[in-house]
Design a protein around this motif. Structure first.
Motif, PDB file in Angstrom:
ATOM      1  N   PHE A  70      14.049 -77.790  -1.382  1.00 21.88           N
ATOM      2  CA  PHE A  70      12.645 -78.152  -1.245  1.00 21.88           C
ATOM      3  C   PHE A  70      11.859 -76.861  -1.152  1.00 21.88           C
ATOM      4  O   PHE A  70      12.181 -75.979  -0.358  1.00 21.88           O
ATOM      5  CB  PHE A  70      12.385 -79.007  -0.005  1.00 21.88           C
ATOM      6  CG  PHE A  70      10.962 -79.506   0.068  1.00 21.88           C
ATOM      7  CD1 PHE A  70      10.543 -80.541  -0.744  1.00 21.88           C
ATOM      8  CD2 PHE A  70      10.048 -78.931   0.941  1.00 21.88           C
ATOM      9  CE1 PHE A  70       9.235 -81.010  -0.690  1.00 21.88           C
ATOM     10  CE2 PHE A  70       8.741 -79.400   1.006  1.00 21.88           C
ATOM     11  CZ  PHE A  70       8.338 -80.433   0.183  1.00 21.88           C
ATOM     12  N   ALA A  71      10.847 -76.726  -2.001  1.00 22.06           N
ATOM     13  CA  ALA A  71       9.958 -75.566  -1.978  1.00 22.06           C
ATOM     14  C   ALA A  71       8.577 -76.044  -1.555  1.00 22.06           C
ATOM     15  O   ALA A  71       8.076 -77.041  -2.085  1.00 22.06           O
ATOM     16  CB  ALA A  71       9.901 -74.907  -3.351  1.00 22.06           C
ATOM     17  N   ALA A  72       7.975 -75.344  -0.601  1.00 23.63           N
ATOM     18  CA  ALA A  72       6.726 -75.813  -0.003  1.00 23.63           C
ATOM     19  C   ALA A  72       5.678 -74.719   0.056  1.00 23.63           C
ATOM     20  O   ALA A  72       5.986 -73.524   0.110  1.00 23.63           O
ATOM     21  CB  ALA A  72       6.991 -76.340   1.405  1.00 23.63           C
ATOM     22  N   ILE A  73       4.439 -75.161   0.042  1.00 19.55           N
ATOM     23  CA  ILE A  73       3.273 -74.306   0.259  1.00 19.55           C
ATOM     24  C   ILE A  73       2.443 -74.974   1.351  1.00 19.55           C
ATOM     25  O   ILE A  73       2.250 -76.190   1.327  1.00 19.55           O
ATOM     26  CB  ILE A  73       2.422 -74.170  -1.016  1.00 19.55           C
ATOM     27  CG1 ILE A  73       3.236 -73.520  -2.152  1.00 19.55           C
ATOM     28  CG2 ILE A  73       1.151 -73.362  -0.751  1.00 19.55           C
ATOM     29  CD1 ILE A  73       2.554 -73.595  -3.512  1.00 19.55           C
TER      30      ILE A  73
ATOM     31  N   LEU B  33       7.554 -71.489   1.534  1.00 17.67           N
ATOM     32  CA  LEU B  33       8.870 -71.624   2.159  1.00 17.67           C
ATOM     33  C   LEU B  33       9.781 -72.428   1.236  1.00 17.67           C
ATOM     34  O   LEU B  33       9.412 -73.512   0.786  1.00 17.67           O
ATOM     35  CB  LEU B  33       8.741 -72.324   3.505  1.00 17.67           C
ATOM     36  CG  LEU B  33      10.034 -72.598   4.286  1.00 17.67           C
ATOM     37  CD1 LEU B  33      10.754 -71.295   4.611  1.00 17.67           C
ATOM     38  CD2 LEU B  33       9.720 -73.366   5.573  1.00 17.67           C
ATOM     39  N   ALA B  34      10.938 -71.879   0.921  1.00 13.41           N
ATOM     40  CA  ALA B  34      11.910 -72.565   0.062  1.00 13.41           C
ATOM     41  C   ALA B  34      13.246 -72.661   0.782  1.00 13.41           C
ATOM     42  O   ALA B  34      13.726 -71.675   1.350  1.00 13.41           O
ATOM     43  CB  ALA B  34      12.072 -71.823  -1.266  1.00 13.41           C
ATOM     44  N   ILE B  35      13.837 -73.842   0.745  1.00 20.52           N
ATOM     45  CA  ILE B  35      15.123 -74.111   1.393  1.00 20.52           C
ATOM     46  C   ILE B  35      16.087 -74.651   0.338  1.00 20.52           C
ATOM     47  O   ILE B  35      15.735 -75.542  -0.437  1.00 20.52           O
ATOM     48  CB  ILE B  35      14.985 -75.151   2.521  1.00 20.52           C
ATOM     49  CG1 ILE B  35      14.082 -74.627   3.642  1.00 20.52           C
ATOM     50  CG2 ILE B  35      16.351 -75.546   3.063  1.00 20.52           C
ATOM     51  CD1 ILE B  35      14.703 -73.530   4.466  1.00 20.52           C
ATOM     52  N   THR B  36      17.313 -74.121   0.315  1.00 22.58           N
ATOM     53  CA  THR B  36      18.327 -74.596  -0.624  1.00 22.58           C
ATOM     54  C   THR B  36      19.626 -74.875   0.109  1.00 22.58           C
ATOM     55  O   THR B  36      20.075 -74.052   0.919  1.00 22.58           O
ATOM     56  CB  THR B  36      18.593 -73.564  -1.725  1.00 22.58           C
ATOM     57  OG1 THR B  36      17.381 -73.308  -2.446  1.00 22.58           O
ATOM     58  CG2 THR B  36      19.636 -74.078  -2.711  1.00 22.58           C
ATOM     59  N   PHE B  37      20.225 -76.020  -0.158  1.00 24.02           N
ATOM     60  CA  PHE B  37      21.547 -76.354   0.343  1.00 24.02           C
ATOM     61  C   PHE B  37      22.534 -76.302  -0.826  1.00 24.02           C
ATOM     62  O   PHE B  37      22.347 -76.974  -1.834  1.00 24.02           O
ATOM     63  CB  PHE B  37      21.573 -77.764   0.945  1.00 24.02           C
ATOM     64  CG  PHE B  37      21.018 -77.842   2.343  1.00 24.02           C
ATOM     65  CD1 PHE B  37      21.848 -77.692   3.433  1.00 24.02           C
ATOM     66  CD2 PHE B  37      19.665 -78.057   2.546  1.00 24.02           C
ATOM     67  CE1 PHE B  37      21.342 -77.762   4.717  1.00 24.02           C
ATOM     68  CE2 PHE B  37      19.142 -78.130   3.827  1.00 24.02           C
ATOM     69  CZ  PHE B  37      19.988 -77.979   4.917  1.00 24.02           C
ATOM     70  N   ASP B  38      23.575 -75.514  -0.650  1.00 25.54           N
ATOM     71  CA  ASP B  38      24.618 -75.398  -1.666  1.00 25.54           C
ATOM     72  C   ASP B  38      25.795 -76.295  -1.275  1.00 25.54           C
ATOM     73  O   ASP B  38      26.403 -76.105  -0.228  1.00 25.54           O
ATOM     74  CB  ASP B  38      25.071 -73.943  -1.762  1.00 25.54           C
ATOM     75  CG  ASP B  38      26.078 -73.714  -2.886  1.00 25.54           C
ATOM     76  OD1 ASP B  38      26.263 -74.619  -3.724  1.00 25.54           O
ATOM     77  OD2 ASP B  38      26.686 -72.633  -2.922  1.00 25.54           O
ATOM     78  N   GLU B  39      26.080 -77.275  -2.095  1.00 27.62           N
ATOM     79  CA  GLU B  39      27.145 -78.246  -1.869  1.00 27.62           C
ATOM     80  C   GLU B  39      26.995 -78.981  -0.528  1.00 27.62           C
ATOM     81  O   GLU B  39      27.861 -78.889   0.353  1.00 27.62           O
ATOM     82  CB  GLU B  39      28.520 -77.583  -1.962  1.00 27.62           C
ATOM     83  CG  GLU B  39      28.851 -77.053  -3.357  1.00 27.62           C
ATOM     84  CD  GLU B  39      30.305 -76.612  -3.495  1.00 27.62           C
ATOM     85  OE1 GLU B  39      31.148 -77.109  -2.729  1.00 27.62           O
ATOM     86  OE2 GLU B  39      30.582 -75.770  -4.364  1.00 27.62           O
ATOM     87  N   PRO B  40      25.896 -79.703  -0.346  1.00 25.32           N
ATOM     88  CA  PRO B  40      25.755 -80.531   0.857  1.00 25.32           C
ATOM     89  C   PRO B  40      26.708 -81.710   0.815  1.00 25.32           C
ATOM     90  O   PRO B  40      27.433 -81.915  -0.167  1.00 25.32           O
ATOM     91  CB  PRO B  40      24.294 -80.990   0.780  1.00 25.32           C
ATOM     92  CG  PRO B  40      24.002 -81.014  -0.690  1.00 25.32           C
ATOM     93  CD  PRO B  40      24.764 -79.856  -1.264  1.00 25.32           C
ATOM     94  N   ASP B  41      26.706 -82.504   1.861  1.00 25.76           N
ATOM     95  CA  ASP B  41      27.525 -83.707   1.940  1.00 25.76           C
ATOM     96  C   ASP B  41      27.272 -84.574   0.702  1.00 25.76           C
ATOM     97  O   ASP B  41      26.129 -84.965   0.440  1.00 25.76           O
ATOM     98  CB  ASP B  41      27.143 -84.478   3.199  1.00 25.76           C
ATOM     99  CG  ASP B  41      27.994 -85.726   3.411  1.00 25.76           C
ATOM    100  OD1 ASP B  41      28.730 -86.124   2.488  1.00 25.76           O
ATOM    101  OD2 ASP B  41      27.902 -86.314   4.507  1.00 25.76           O
TER     102      ASP B  41
ATOM    103  N   THR C 114      16.942 -68.875  -4.714  1.00 31.87           N
ATOM    104  CA  THR C 114      15.906 -69.355  -3.809  1.00 31.87           C
ATOM    105  C   THR C 114      14.732 -68.386  -3.716  1.00 31.87           C
ATOM    106  O   THR C 114      13.573 -68.798  -3.620  1.00 31.87           O
ATOM    107  CB  THR C 114      16.498 -69.610  -2.409  1.00 31.87           C
ATOM    108  OG1 THR C 114      17.639 -70.470  -2.535  1.00 31.87           O
ATOM    109  CG2 THR C 114      15.489 -70.290  -1.506  1.00 31.87           C
ATOM    110  N   VAL C 115      15.004 -67.091  -3.771  1.00 31.11           N
ATOM    111  CA  VAL C 115      13.917 -66.101  -3.714  1.00 31.11           C
ATOM    112  C   VAL C 115      13.046 -66.205  -4.967  1.00 31.11           C
ATOM    113  O   VAL C 115      11.814 -66.137  -4.891  1.00 31.11           O
ATOM    114  CB  VAL C 115      14.485 -64.674  -3.568  1.00 31.11           C
ATOM    115  CG1 VAL C 115      13.368 -63.639  -3.664  1.00 31.11           C
ATOM    116  CG2 VAL C 115      15.216 -64.522  -2.243  1.00 31.11           C
TER     117      VAL C 115
END
Length: 211
Positions: free
Chosen positions: A118-121, A131-139, A27-28
């Protein structure tokens, strides 16, 4: 992150890269890549300490960076992140949804396990934040980046807009506490259950007090 040596790419792998497979970033690294589009082609190296010097490097042209920034805006206005469209701050970004790659088990990309992001500017006209958000193994029944990651970014942006920096700082403290709580079993192996529990309570308590 992982990327194949260019000379070893097969035609199928070249095609797979176009939709996010055969390449891996954390994510970084994803956020660092987006600084290029937010800064006219200049990549800004992430840092933890404010007093550290800012490392920058021009990696693509201003024109190419603007072209990609505009393309990312269409993801919000016309594409998979349309639910980000009607907020006060104009956001650009890209949703990401992929089957999770599990190395060393002979599985490769695994059915039923996903990584969503989702990565955003923002703001679009005068970028200030990445800003970047990552979900590992979501539902596995609700795993698309546009439906779980993008709304969280939307919440962050809305919160940042309507609060001062102290409340934003409190939110971060609470998130850190929640992270410690969620990873208590692993962290306790190094620091012990007592210290881990106390740390968790301190982070969350200070965060809530500031909020």
């Amino acid at each position: 992150g992982k990327i194949l040596i260019r000379e070893k790419y097969q035609p199928t792998e070249k095609a797979a890269i176009s939709y996010g497979y055969s390449v891996e970033v954390n994510t970084v690294q994803l956020a660092r890549a987006y600084t290029v589009f937010a800064n006219g082609g200049v990549m800004v190296e992430p840092k933890i300490l404010l007093e550290e010097p800012v490392a920058k490097k021009q990696v693509i042209t201003v024109e190419n960076a603007k072209f990609i920034l505009d393309a990312l805006r269409t993801v919000v206005t016309q594409g998979t992140a349309r639910r980000m469209k009607n907020i006060d701050v104009e956001i650009v970004g890209k949703t990401g949804t992929t089957e999770k790659y599990i190395p060393g088990e002979g599985k490769g990309y695994t059915d039923g396990k996903y990584v969503s992001s989702f990565a955003a500017i923002f703001p679009y006209e005068n970028p200030k934040y990445v800003l970047a958000i990552t979900f590992d193994e979501p539902d596995p029944n609700n795993y698309y980046g546009g439906t779980i990651s993008a709304p969280l970014v939307k919440s962050f942006v809305s919160y940042l807009k309507r609060t001062n920096y102290w409340r934003w700082f409190g939110f971060i403290l609470a998130v850190i506490g929640a992270y410690i709580l969620g990873n208590a079993q692993v962290l306790s192996q190094w620091i012990g259950w007592t210290i881990c529990s106390i740390s968790c309570l301190i982070w969350i308590s200070f965060g809530i007090l500031i909020l």
